[in-house]
Design an enzyme around this catalytic site. Structure first.
Site: not given
Ligand code: ADP
Length: 172
Positions: A26, A50, A99, A137
């Site tokens: 990030h 989430k 990514r 993450s």
């Protein structure tokens, strides 16, 4: 031939995500974004569905701590529609990180849906340094829980916060 200076029309862009927690990937995207924009507004998604490990406040303060000396980074929480948040903050650019191909389908869908909701808003995709292209993450939390080191994968402060969080939950 004279060297052309690159002077884009600088403005503010919104970088939305869960940031649960912020990783070096990030950070890499934010720093790349600052080459193009004057200011990056990091928008931390509240989304309780989430079930984030860190509260919104914790996720925001880890980002603020890292960029504490940088006046060109602002951090805000948001929920609801991203396009509304972007408009309400007088911006029209959204930055997202890509990514690998695996990110593409979801990001493509989101970008086109956001464009349908508000054609004035553009999504800009940026690729991180190769060394972060495997980083998420989720993976960071898994590595941490399995006892792996997080050096270079997250800001130092984040590793500390993870240790605190798991110490607390071990005593809970
Ligand atoms: P999500 O929005 O899916 O919860 P994150 O909050 O982790 O995902 O990420 C926010 C944005 O940052 C997304 O565009 C995601 O693709 C991007 N991102 C996350 N990790 C990296 C990384 N290691 N390198 C580049 N971009 C990343």
């Amino acid at each position: 031939m004279s060297k052309k200076t690159y002077s884009p029309a600088k403005q503010r862009a919104v970088y939305p995500g869960s940031f649960d927690p912020i990783t070096s990937g990030h950070v890499d995207i934010i720093q790349r974004g600052l080459k193009i924009f004057d200011k990056i507004l990091v928008a931390v998604l509240e989304n309780p569905k989430k079930k984030p490990l860190f509260t919104t406040k914790e996720r925001m303060s880890m980002i603020q701590d890292y960029f504490v000396d940088q006046g060109n980074i602002e951090v805000k929480a948001f929920d609801g529609l991203l396009v509304e948040f972007v408009k309400n903050n007088n911006a029209n650019i959204v930055i997202r990180g890509l990514r690998a191909i695996s990110d593409f389908e979801y990001e493509f869908q989101m970008a086109l849906m956001n464009r349908k909701l508000d054609p004035e808003i553009e999504t800009l995709f940026m690729m991180p340094n190769l060394r972060y292209s495997f980083l998420s993450s989720k993976l960071v939390k898994e590595i941490f829980m399995l006892g792996g080191g997080l050096k270079d994968l997250v800001p130092e402060q984040v590793e500390k916060k993870l240790k605190e969080k798991f110490k607390k939950s071990a005593h809970a």
